[in-house]
Design an enzyme around this catalytic site. Sequence first.
Site, PDB file in Angstrom:
ATOM      1  N   ARG A   1      -6.185   3.752 -15.020  1.00  0.00           N
ATOM      2  CA  ARG A   1      -6.710   4.362 -13.951  1.00  0.00           C
ATOM      3  C   ARG A   1      -7.294   5.484 -13.556  1.00  0.00           C
ATOM      4  O   ARG A   1      -8.157   5.854 -12.738  1.00  0.00           O
ATOM      5  CB  ARG A   1      -5.088   4.186 -12.714  1.00  0.00           C
ATOM      6  CG  ARG A   1      -4.407   2.770 -13.322  1.00  0.00           C
ATOM      7  CD  ARG A   1      -2.950   2.692 -12.025  1.00  0.00           C
ATOM      8  NE  ARG A   1      -3.383   3.214 -10.235  1.00  0.00           N
ATOM      9  CZ  ARG A   1      -3.249   4.255 -10.158  1.00  0.00           C
ATOM     10  NH1 ARG A   1      -2.735   5.109 -11.143  1.00  0.00           N
ATOM     11  NH2 ARG A   1      -3.141   3.925  -8.943  1.00  0.00           N
TER      12      ARG A   1
ATOM     13  N   GLY B   1       0.835  -1.076   0.425  1.00  0.00           N
ATOM     14  CA  GLY B   1       0.015  -0.200  -0.048  1.00  0.00           C
ATOM     15  C   GLY B   1       0.822   1.003   0.176  1.00  0.00           C
ATOM     16  O   GLY B   1       0.034   2.081  -0.029  1.00  0.00           O
TER      17      GLY B   1
ATOM     18  N   PRO C   1       4.109  -5.358  -1.202  1.00  0.00           N
ATOM     19  CA  PRO C   1       4.455  -4.227  -1.809  1.00  0.00           C
ATOM     20  C   PRO C   1       3.938  -4.630  -3.771  1.00  0.00           C
ATOM     21  O   PRO C   1       4.623  -5.319  -3.492  1.00  0.00           O
ATOM     22  CB  PRO C   1       5.732  -3.012  -2.095  1.00  0.00           C
ATOM     23  CG  PRO C   1       6.834  -4.818  -1.144  1.00  0.00           C
ATOM     24  CD  PRO C   1       5.350  -5.981  -0.906  1.00  0.00           C
TER      25      PRO C   1
ATOM     26  N   TYR D   1      -0.568  -1.651 -11.980  1.00  0.00           N
ATOM     27  CA  TYR D   1      -1.753  -1.341 -12.556  1.00  0.00           C
ATOM     28  C   TYR D   1      -2.600  -1.148 -13.263  1.00  0.00           C
ATOM     29  O   TYR D   1      -3.739  -0.221 -13.485  1.00  0.00           O
ATOM     30  CB  TYR D   1      -2.793  -0.766 -11.256  1.00  0.00           C
ATOM     31  CG  TYR D   1      -2.163  -1.152  -9.508  1.00  0.00           C
ATOM     32  CD1 TYR D   1      -2.824  -2.543  -9.532  1.00  0.00           C
ATOM     33  CD2 TYR D   1      -2.074  -0.708  -9.084  1.00  0.00           C
ATOM     34  CE1 TYR D   1      -2.386  -3.370  -8.214  1.00  0.00           C
ATOM     35  CE2 TYR D   1      -1.426  -1.395  -8.020  1.00  0.00           C
ATOM     36  CZ  TYR D   1      -2.336  -3.472  -7.365  1.00  0.00           C
ATOM     37  OH  TYR D   1      -1.165  -3.583  -6.387  1.00  0.00           O
TER      38      TYR D   1
ATOM     39  N   TYR E   1     -10.103   5.963 -11.311  1.00  0.00           N
ATOM     40  CA  TYR E   1      -9.763   6.013 -10.174  1.00  0.00           C
ATOM     41  C   TYR E   1     -10.071   7.495 -10.398  1.00  0.00           C
ATOM     42  O   TYR E   1      -9.664   7.774  -9.505  1.00  0.00           O
ATOM     43  CB  TYR E   1      -9.388   5.542  -9.139  1.00  0.00           C
ATOM     44  CG  TYR E   1      -8.958   3.870  -9.104  1.00  0.00           C
ATOM     45  CD1 TYR E   1      -9.828   3.344  -8.444  1.00  0.00           C
ATOM     46  CD2 TYR E   1      -7.961   3.358  -9.603  1.00  0.00           C
ATOM     47  CE1 TYR E   1      -9.522   1.869  -9.040  1.00  0.00           C
ATOM     48  CE2 TYR E   1      -7.565   2.673 -10.268  1.00  0.00           C
ATOM     49  CZ  TYR E   1      -8.669   0.916  -9.370  1.00  0.00           C
ATOM     50  OH  TYR E   1      -8.334   0.268  -9.378  1.00  0.00           O
TER      51      TYR E   1
ATOM     52  N   ARG F   1       2.898  -1.653  -5.693  1.00  0.00           N
ATOM     53  CA  ARG F   1       2.973  -0.098  -6.732  1.00  0.00           C
ATOM     54  C   ARG F   1       4.385   0.219  -6.169  1.00  0.00           C
ATOM     55  O   ARG F   1       5.082   0.643  -7.357  1.00  0.00           O
ATOM     56  CB  ARG F   1       1.963   0.773  -5.809  1.00  0.00           C
ATOM     57  CG  ARG F   1       2.147   2.103  -7.156  1.00  0.00           C
ATOM     58  CD  ARG F   1       0.650   3.080  -6.075  1.00  0.00           C
ATOM     59  NE  ARG F   1      -0.655   2.332  -6.209  1.00  0.00           N
ATOM     60  CZ  ARG F   1      -1.526   2.195  -6.331  1.00  0.00           C
ATOM     61  NH1 ARG F   1      -1.597   3.196  -7.554  1.00  0.00           N
ATOM     62  NH2 ARG F   1      -2.283   1.478  -6.069  1.00  0.00           N
TER      63      ARG F   1
ATOM     64  N   CYS G   1     -14.013   5.016 -27.724  1.00  0.00           N
ATOM     65  CA  CYS G   1     -15.846   5.918 -28.307  1.00  0.00           C
ATOM     66  C   CYS G   1     -17.048   5.716 -26.984  1.00  0.00           C
ATOM     67  O   CYS G   1     -17.613   5.524 -26.407  1.00  0.00           O
ATOM     68  CB  CYS G   1     -16.152   5.036 -28.705  1.00  0.00           C
ATOM     69  SG  CYS G   1     -15.944   5.250 -30.584  1.00  0.00           S
ATOM     70  N   GLU G   2     -15.804   6.952 -25.481  1.00  0.00           N
ATOM     71  CA  GLU G   2     -16.728   6.657 -24.512  1.00  0.00           C
ATOM     72  C   GLU G   2     -15.964   8.772 -23.971  1.00  0.00           C
ATOM     73  O   GLU G   2     -15.123   8.063 -23.903  1.00  0.00           O
ATOM     74  CB  GLU G   2     -17.438   6.550 -22.873  1.00  0.00           C
ATOM     75  CG  GLU G   2     -15.485   5.704 -22.949  1.00  0.00           C
ATOM     76  CD  GLU G   2     -16.733   4.384 -22.430  1.00  0.00           C
ATOM     77  OE1 GLU G   2     -16.507   4.713 -20.768  1.00  0.00           O
ATOM     78  OE2 GLU G   2     -16.724   3.260 -21.969  1.00  0.00           O
TER      79      GLU G   2
HETATM   80  N1  LLP Z   1      -1.615  -6.721  -0.925  1.00  0.00           N
HETATM   81  C1  LLP Z   1      -2.833  -6.673  -0.285  1.00  0.00           C
HETATM   82  C2  LLP Z   1      -3.793  -7.712   0.091  1.00  0.00           C
HETATM   83  C3  LLP Z   1      -4.082  -5.770  -1.957  1.00  0.00           C
HETATM   84  O1  LLP Z   1      -4.989  -5.958  -1.672  1.00  0.00           O
HETATM   85  C4  LLP Z   1      -3.067  -5.869  -2.648  1.00  0.00           C
HETATM   86  C5  LLP Z   1      -3.777  -4.562  -3.664  1.00  0.00           C
HETATM   87  C6  LLP Z   1      -1.453  -5.349  -2.001  1.00  0.00           C
HETATM   88  C7  LLP Z   1      -0.782  -6.228  -1.121  1.00  0.00           C
HETATM   89  C8  LLP Z   1      -0.667  -4.239  -2.844  1.00  0.00           C
HETATM   90  O2  LLP Z   1      -0.716  -3.357  -2.593  1.00  0.00           O
HETATM   91  P1  LLP Z   1       0.065  -2.080  -2.821  1.00  0.00           P
HETATM   92  O3  LLP Z   1       1.263  -2.234  -2.148  1.00  0.00           O
HETATM   93  O4  LLP Z   1       0.623  -2.512  -4.429  1.00  0.00           O
HETATM   94  O5  LLP Z   1      -0.771  -0.752  -3.122  1.00  0.00           O
HETATM   95  N2  LLP Z   1      -5.832  -1.046  -9.422  1.00  0.00           N
HETATM   96  C9  LLP Z   1      -5.638   0.240  -8.280  1.00  0.00           C
HETATM   97  C10 LLP Z   1      -4.850  -0.389  -6.790  1.00  0.00           C
HETATM   98  C11 LLP Z   1      -6.120  -2.309  -5.935  1.00  0.00           C
HETATM   99  C12 LLP Z   1      -4.354  -2.131  -4.928  1.00  0.00           C
HETATM  100  C13 LLP Z   1      -5.609  -3.440  -4.761  1.00  0.00           C
HETATM  101  N3  LLP Z   1      -5.350  -4.581  -3.856  1.00  0.00           N
HETATM  102  C14 LLP Z   1      -5.014   0.953  -8.575  1.00  0.00           C
HETATM  103  O6  LLP Z   1      -4.843   1.084  -9.283  1.00  0.00           O
HETATM  104  O7  LLP Z   1      -4.785   2.299  -8.296  1.00  0.00           O
END
Ligand code: LLP
Length: 424
Positions: free
Chosen positions: A317, A242, A279, A378, A321, A281, A349-350
Amino acid sequence: FDHCFTKKEDGYLYCENLKVQEVMEVVEKRPFYLYSKPQITRNVEAYKDALEGLNSIIGYAIKANNNFMILQHLRSLGCGAVLVSGNELRLALLAGFDPTRCIFNGNGKLLEDLVLAAQEGVFVNIDSEFDLDNIVSAARIAGKKVNVLLRINPDVDPQVHPYVATGNKNSKFGIRNEKLQWFLDAVKSYPDELKLVGAHCHLGSTITKVDIFRDAAAIMVKFIDEIRAQGFDINYLNIGGGLGIDYYHTGTVLPTPRDLIDTVRELVLSRNLNLIIEPGRSLIANTCCFVNRVTGVKTNGTKNFIVIDGSMAELIRPSLYDAYQHIELVSPPPPESAVSTFDVVGPVCESADFLGKNRELPAPARDSGLVVHDAGAYCMSMASTYNLKMRPPEYWVEEDGSVAKIRHGETFEDHMRFFEGLSI
Ligand code: LLP
């Protein structure tokens, strides 16, 4: 985390020491993703350095980017993997990840996938009553005891977009604190199937304040104390993923992996825990640009548009979002070009099809390059074939400055293969 895509004095955008313009000239003429392999390495090293002195697993969240070549590289650097589907598990195994450094997560894990996880010795997170039931069945079918963690919602507000907040009390993920005792009793009643080894939480994504992780870790450690007090020998704290990144490129200093780990280090050491982090992202987003060509520029009413060949199909994205991803031209604009405010849009087309809104940019020449930054996480993994825009190819710049294709672009022929040999 530095940016590996930088504009130099000559007005060109570089990936490491290579002009993006030059890459555009040698690859297929269609939108593509361009990565820096050295930046991937640097991102992993930043986490490894931050984790020094702790027993830990870096579980890379495969959902962020599932390119097979990238996975093999991350594995070679010592990462484990975080999986949310049977296919992500299969892919991780094929990429050579050590199953005992993999974690299977999710609120809707299927029995057949849990069986594979049990056979391979992957850590499994318990997400609900029925999930526990399925994990027990999977253990019996596989004839193996499963190492499980309890995914608990600490109910700490991650202060992010609601679509990417996961650890709050009304979330579809994990279990509520009040139910902890029920789950502990349930685990106790399956001594041949389940071994409880830890507790897990994941708060959300794009988090830019590390206090949030510290607050959650403090709550989780209390749960771990309670669980240990009941005789469980649990040794893993999984604080999820996250950590956010600098999408805005405004020079604001954001927390680094070291800042993140340092806020939980003392807690982890005080209970002699192994730390798992997940991690996605922050390992991969800033290693990549989505590279497009300008089809043309137009004006309607009070709006100016730059129309590019890429779209929400390849990179959703911003549409989904309202996410900001920085946009730049790859080469100096024509000398007569004036800076204006543009929406950068695709051909889909949107009206939701935009990559950026109200961007101050010089009017670009037709056919010139335009990138969307921080496209490693993502973006490709969420690409679709909407409007039959086929999923783009991917390339990376290697340590020696050469460019290699790391995934073929999808073609129209690939699409038609879904219909071969069908009859009714
Ligand atoms: N662990 C779990 C249980 C998760 O659900 C996620 C992401 C991660 C780790 C990895 O999180 P990160 O370090 O990547 O923030 N599609 C969205 C993001 C969805 C994240 C889902 N879960 C976007 O494009 O921002």
